[in-house]
Design a protein around this motif. Sequence first.
Motif, mmCIF file in Angstrom:
data_model
loop_
_atom_site.group_PDB
_atom_site.id
_atom_site.type_symbol
_atom_site.label_atom_id
_atom_site.label_comp_id
_atom_site.label_asym_id
_atom_site.label_seq_id
_atom_site.Cartn_x
_atom_site.Cartn_y
_atom_site.Cartn_z
ATOM 1 N N ILE A 58 0.881 -1.211 -0.008
ATOM 2 C CA ILE A 58 -0.117 -0.048 -0.172
ATOM 3 C C ILE A 58 0.788 1.244 -0.060
ATOM 4 C CG2 ILE A 58 -0.365 0.115 2.561
ATOM 5 C CD1 ILE A 58 -3.207 0.686 -0.177
ATOM 6 N N ALA A 59 2.082 1.289 0.678
ATOM 7 C CA ALA A 59 3.107 2.354 0.719
ATOM 8 C C ALA A 59 3.275 2.944 -0.829
ATOM 9 C CB ALA A 59 4.220 2.174 1.491
ATOM 10 N N VAL A 60 3.162 2.011 -1.738
ATOM 11 C CA VAL A 60 3.789 2.454 -2.908
ATOM 12 C C VAL A 60 2.551 2.521 -4.058
ATOM 13 C CG1 VAL A 60 6.151 1.718 -2.650
ATOM 14 C CG2 VAL A 60 4.499 0.059 -3.749
ATOM 15 N N THR A 61 1.391 2.410 -3.587
ATOM 16 C CA THR A 61 0.300 2.292 -4.649
ATOM 17 C C THR A 61 -0.553 3.713 -4.591
ATOM 18 O OG1 THR A 61 -1.019 1.105 -3.254
ATOM 19 C CG2 THR A 61 0.245 0.108 -4.577
ATOM 20 N N GLY A 62 -0.283 4.673 -4.010
ATOM 21 C CA GLY A 62 -0.865 6.013 -3.903
ATOM 22 C C GLY A 62 -1.123 6.479 -5.366
ATOM 23 N N PRO A 63 -1.967 7.468 -5.559
ATOM 24 C CA PRO A 63 -2.948 8.144 -4.497
ATOM 25 C C PRO A 63 -4.120 7.019 -4.325
ATOM 26 C CG PRO A 63 -3.369 9.023 -6.560
ATOM 27 C CD PRO A 63 -1.954 8.310 -6.782
ATOM 28 N N TYR A 64 -4.693 7.275 -3.140
ATOM 29 C CA TYR A 64 -5.705 6.474 -2.451
ATOM 30 C C TYR A 64 -7.308 6.698 -2.635
ATOM 31 C CZ TYR A 64 -1.183 5.343 -0.770
ATOM 32 O OH TYR A 64 0.126 4.920 -0.415
ATOM 33 N N LEU A 90 -0.547 8.063 2.807
ATOM 34 C CA LEU A 90 -0.985 7.243 3.582
ATOM 35 C C LEU A 90 -1.361 8.054 5.187
ATOM 36 C CD1 LEU A 90 1.299 3.922 3.721
ATOM 37 C CD2 LEU A 90 -1.162 4.389 3.094
ATOM 38 N N GLU A 91 -0.612 9.118 5.359
ATOM 39 C CA GLU A 91 -0.941 10.020 6.390
ATOM 40 C C GLU A 91 -2.218 10.437 6.137
ATOM 41 O OE1 GLU A 91 3.448 9.424 6.360
ATOM 42 O OE2 GLU A 91 2.026 9.733 4.955
ATOM 43 N N GLN A 92 -2.677 10.917 5.192
ATOM 44 C CA GLN A 92 -4.046 11.707 4.699
ATOM 45 C C GLN A 92 -5.163 10.640 5.093
ATOM 46 O OE1 GLN A 92 -3.062 13.168 1.020
ATOM 47 N NE2 GLN A 92 -2.743 15.235 1.592
ATOM 48 N N VAL A 93 -4.774 9.272 4.518
ATOM 49 C CA VAL A 93 -5.667 8.241 4.658
ATOM 50 C C VAL A 93 -6.147 8.053 6.006
ATOM 51 C CG1 VAL A 93 -6.200 5.756 4.265
ATOM 52 C CG2 VAL A 93 -5.113 7.188 2.383
ATOM 53 N N VAL A 94 -5.048 7.638 6.743
ATOM 54 C CA VAL A 94 -5.374 7.677 8.539
ATOM 55 C C VAL A 94 -6.096 8.632 8.965
ATOM 56 C CG1 VAL A 94 -4.084 7.068 10.523
ATOM 57 C CG2 VAL A 94 -3.272 6.022 8.462
ATOM 58 N N GLN A 95 -5.774 9.829 8.727
ATOM 59 C CA GLN A 95 -6.456 10.949 8.900
ATOM 60 C C GLN A 95 -7.856 11.085 8.759
ATOM 61 O OE1 GLN A 95 -4.013 14.366 7.710
ATOM 62 N NE2 GLN A 95 -2.433 13.972 9.033
ATOM 63 N N ASP A 101 -0.489 7.952 17.290
ATOM 64 C CA ASP A 101 -1.362 6.671 16.933
ATOM 65 C C ASP A 101 -1.206 6.856 15.325
ATOM 66 O OD1 ASP A 101 -1.832 5.846 19.625
ATOM 67 O OD2 ASP A 101 -3.946 6.872 19.418
ATOM 68 N N ASN A 102 -1.652 7.680 14.619
ATOM 69 C CA ASN A 102 -1.643 7.787 13.318
ATOM 70 C C ASN A 102 -0.388 7.315 12.630
ATOM 71 O OD1 ASN A 102 -4.300 8.541 13.515
ATOM 72 N ND2 ASN A 102 -3.859 10.813 13.215
ATOM 73 N N ALA A 103 0.782 8.001 13.345
ATOM 74 C CA ALA A 103 2.291 7.793 12.770
ATOM 75 C C ALA A 103 2.599 6.347 12.986
ATOM 76 C CB ALA A 103 3.074 8.867 13.521
ATOM 77 N N ASP A 104 2.200 5.531 14.057
ATOM 78 C CA ASP A 104 2.518 4.455 14.135
ATOM 79 C C ASP A 104 1.670 3.721 13.326
ATOM 80 O OD1 ASP A 104 3.932 5.125 16.448
ATOM 81 O OD2 ASP A 104 2.249 4.695 18.022
ATOM 82 N N LEU A 105 0.455 3.700 12.957
ATOM 83 C CA LEU A 105 -0.299 3.160 11.897
ATOM 84 C C LEU A 105 0.531 3.219 10.610
ATOM 85 C CD1 LEU A 105 -3.920 3.626 12.449
ATOM 86 C CD2 LEU A 105 -3.026 1.712 12.784
#
Length: 271
Positions: free
Chosen positions: A204-210, A219-224, A253-257
Motif C-alpha cells: 500500500i505504501a507504493v500504490t498511492g494516490p488512494y 497514507l498519512e492523509q488516509v489515516v487522518q 497513533d496515526n504515525a504508528d499506523l
Amino acid sequence: LSKDSSVSCASCHKPAFAFSDTVAFSTGIFGKLTSRNTPSVLNMKNRPYFFWDGRAATLEEQALIPIANPDEMGLAITEAVARLNQSDEYRKLFKKIFGQLPNAKNLGAAFAAFERTLETEDSKFDDWANGNGELTQQEERGRQLFVSNRAKCFDCHSTQDFTNDEFKNIGLYNGNTQKDEGRFFITKEQKDLGRFKTPGLRNIAVTGPYMHDGRFKTLEQVVQYYNNPYMFVDDPLNMDTLLLQPLQLSNQDNADLVAFLKTLTDRRFLK
C-alpha cells in the motif's frame, strides 16, 4: 491492444509501483481519463470479484473489460483477437499453449494466468510473521493498533492479503459533492449505495494516490480520514456503522499506523 495502439495494460498498471498508477485517474486513449483510480493487480489470485464495484466475477472476465472500455483502451474484443491472429508470433504462442488460435476466451485466460503469478509475500511484515525478523517499536505499536478495537482496521483489512473482500461505504458518498454510487451501480440495491470493494493493503505504501477517486496522496492523509471522516465529507450517506463515531486517535497513533503499513511492502518495490 488499444484502439490507437497508444495504451497498454502497463500504461496504468505500472510494474514499478506495484502494478498501480501514480495519478488519481489514469489516461486512456485520446487523452481520456478513467472514472476511478487504478488499483494494483497484485495479489488477485484469491479475490472473489474485481473492480471497485465488483462487476467482474473472474480474472478472465476482468482482463477483457479495460480493453473494450471506451475511456481506457477502446478496442472491441473481436478486433483485439483479429490483431493477435495477424501476428505469426502470437498465433504460434496461443497454438502452443492453448492448442487454438487466439480467441476471446483464451485471451482472457492468458491475462488471468499472468495475473495469478503476481503474488507478494516478501515484506518486513512477512519476516516478522514467519519468525524471521523483528518490527521496530513504532511498527509494533502500529501493528497492535491495527488489530485493536480502537482503530478497527482489521475489521475490514483482514486475512493474509489484508482484505475481507467485502463492500463498504466509508463515507465518500453524499449524493451531492460525492456522487459515485459504487456497488449500487451494479446491484441497484439500496444497501450498496456508496459501497466499494475493500482493497488489500499489501504494498500500500507504493500504490498511492488512494481511495476509489484517488483523493488522498499519502497514507498519512488516509489515516487522518479514517480517524474522522466528517472532517472531509459533509453529510455522508449510508456510511458503515464502524465509522459513525470518530476514532479519536492521536497524532502518534496515526504515525504508528503508517509505520506499520509501510512494513507490508514487498522488497521488490522498496526504493
